[in-house]
Design a protein around this motif. Structure first.
Motif, short mmCIF file in Angstrom:
data_model
loop_
_atom_site.label_atom_id
_atom_site.label_comp_id
_atom_site.label_asym_id
_atom_site.label_seq_id
_atom_site.Cartn_x
_atom_site.Cartn_y
_atom_site.Cartn_z
N ASP A 145 25.93 -7.08 19.29
CA ASP A 145 25.06 -7.92 18.75
C ASP A 145 23.79 -7.27 18.03
O ASP A 145 23.05 -7.95 17.35
CB ASP A 145 24.31 -8.67 19.86
CG ASP A 145 25.49 -9.68 20.60
OD1 ASP A 145 26.41 -10.21 19.65
OD2 ASP A 145 25.83 -9.78 21.68
N TYR A 146 23.26 -6.08 18.42
CA TYR A 146 21.82 -5.65 18.17
C TYR A 146 22.12 -4.61 16.95
O TYR A 146 22.98 -3.64 17.19
CB TYR A 146 21.09 -5.25 19.22
CG TYR A 146 20.44 -6.40 20.04
CD1 TYR A 146 19.34 -6.96 19.68
CD2 TYR A 146 21.27 -7.01 20.99
CE1 TYR A 146 18.64 -7.91 20.27
CE2 TYR A 146 20.74 -8.03 21.59
CZ TYR A 146 19.51 -8.33 21.48
OH TYR A 146 18.85 -9.51 22.09
N HIS A 172 12.39 -13.12 13.66
CA HIS A 172 12.58 -12.50 15.09
C HIS A 172 13.26 -11.38 15.13
O HIS A 172 14.36 -10.87 15.74
CB HIS A 172 13.75 -13.42 15.78
CG HIS A 172 13.48 -14.99 15.61
ND1 HIS A 172 12.33 -15.54 16.20
CD2 HIS A 172 13.97 -16.05 15.02
CE1 HIS A 172 12.32 -16.76 16.06
NE2 HIS A 172 13.18 -17.26 15.31
N VAL A 173 12.48 -10.51 14.18
CA VAL A 173 12.97 -8.97 14.03
C VAL A 173 11.72 -7.94 13.89
O VAL A 173 10.53 -8.50 13.86
CB VAL A 173 13.60 -8.74 12.49
CG1 VAL A 173 13.74 -7.36 12.17
CG2 VAL A 173 14.70 -9.73 12.47
N THR A 206 21.63 -8.76 14.97
CA THR A 206 22.24 -8.27 13.39
C THR A 206 22.36 -9.77 12.80
O THR A 206 21.90 -9.79 11.57
CB THR A 206 23.79 -7.97 13.71
OG1 THR A 206 23.74 -6.80 14.48
CG2 THR A 206 24.17 -7.47 12.26
N LYS A 207 22.40 -10.97 13.45
CA LYS A 207 22.49 -12.01 12.71
C LYS A 207 21.11 -12.42 12.10
O LYS A 207 20.87 -13.05 11.14
CB LYS A 207 23.11 -13.08 13.47
CG LYS A 207 22.20 -13.47 14.78
CD LYS A 207 22.75 -14.67 15.46
CE LYS A 207 22.02 -14.94 16.74
NZ LYS A 207 22.41 -16.24 17.52
N ASP A 208 20.01 -12.22 12.97
CA ASP A 208 18.78 -12.16 12.34
C ASP A 208 18.30 -11.56 11.15
O ASP A 208 17.72 -11.84 10.17
CB ASP A 208 17.72 -12.32 13.25
CG ASP A 208 17.73 -13.30 14.41
OD1 ASP A 208 18.28 -14.31 14.28
OD2 ASP A 208 17.51 -13.21 15.69
N MET A 212 17.25 -12.32 7.25
CA MET A 212 16.16 -11.79 6.62
C MET A 212 16.47 -11.14 5.38
O MET A 212 15.87 -11.10 4.22
CB MET A 212 15.54 -10.90 7.62
CG MET A 212 14.05 -10.21 6.94
SD MET A 212 13.38 -9.13 8.14
CE MET A 212 14.39 -7.74 8.10
N LEU A 213 17.50 -10.31 5.30
CA LEU A 213 18.07 -9.50 4.10
C LEU A 213 18.37 -10.59 3.00
O LEU A 213 18.16 -10.19 1.71
CB LEU A 213 19.19 -8.80 4.48
CG LEU A 213 18.96 -7.47 5.31
CD1 LEU A 213 20.24 -6.91 5.78
CD2 LEU A 213 18.35 -6.51 4.54
#
Length: 217
Positions: A145-146, A172-173, A206-208, A212-213
């Motif tokens: 997940d991270y 949230h990063v 990773t999803k956040d 952002m990317l």
């Protein structure tokens, strides 16, 4: 500093030995081929030649005295499984074994491995992420997940402080490092002003980070 035992000296075992030694660890290596050990004589603390599917050979190593035992045999899964099981039975504290397939990983975990790794798969995944995105310089998966990403700043962040960009609140990063030229600033202050050539080291779900990317232009 940790005491490390590396069993099996293919390409991965070689790299693991040199890197572990470079980082100040005490490393013992063993392989059934003497030729495989020769170029590591200058790195390893101790070098042994022997067949580790033989319980007497493994027992002679004192596996329980090592902080971590790596089983780096990839070509012969039966040998890897036998050695993993024997090492654990002989009192190894923590066993990390190489796997080439998911089914191999399952058997290794059931038979003594505390952790498994897939060097070819992990490298492929890392390269796929890195080269699929236009704004990613490097990538490291912490868990399923991270992740940690090294990225370029958004255009509208340039000239702003980390606090002004409000990255943590919006995405949230967390920004835990800034690479600027050859310098790495760890845990930058919120008043750090981001430059065009800065690389941001960010960590989070990773999803956040993916979201952002997608917003970076």
């Amino acid at each position: 500093m940790k005491s490390i035992l590396i069993i099996g000296l293919g390409r991965f075992g070689h790299h693991l030995c040199t890197e572990m030694t470079r980082l100040g660890n005490e490393v013992m290596i063993i392989d059934k081929s003497e030729a495989a050990t020769e170029d590591l004589l200058a790195y390893a603390t101790a070098v042994k030649v022997g067949d580790c599917t033989n319980e007497d050979v493994l027992r002679s190593l004192g596996v329980g005295n090592f902080d971590i035992c790596f089983v780096c045999i990839g070509a012969n899964f039966q040998s890897s499984l036998e050695i993993t099981s024997l090492v654990k039975e002989l009192g190894a504290k923590y066993v990390v074994s190489k796997a080439n397939r998911d089914i191999h990983a399952k058997f290794l975990l059931r038979n003594g491995a505390d952790e498994v790794f897939y060097p070819d798969r992990d490298i492929a995944e890392r390269l796929a992420v890195k080269y699929s995105a236009n704004h990613v310089f490097d990538y490291f998966e912490l868990s399923k997940d991270y992740s940690i990403f090294e990225i370029q700043p958004r255009t509208d962040w340039i000239g702003k402080t980390i606090g002004q960009a409000n990255i943590r609140a919006i995405y949230h990063v967390s920004v835990f490092g800034i690479r600027t030229g050859s310098e790495l600033i760890v845990l930058p202050r919120t008043d750090y002003v981001m430059g065009r050539d800065d690389h941001l080291m960010v960590v989070g779900l990773t999803k956040d980070i993916d979201k952002m990317l997608a917003s970076i232009k």
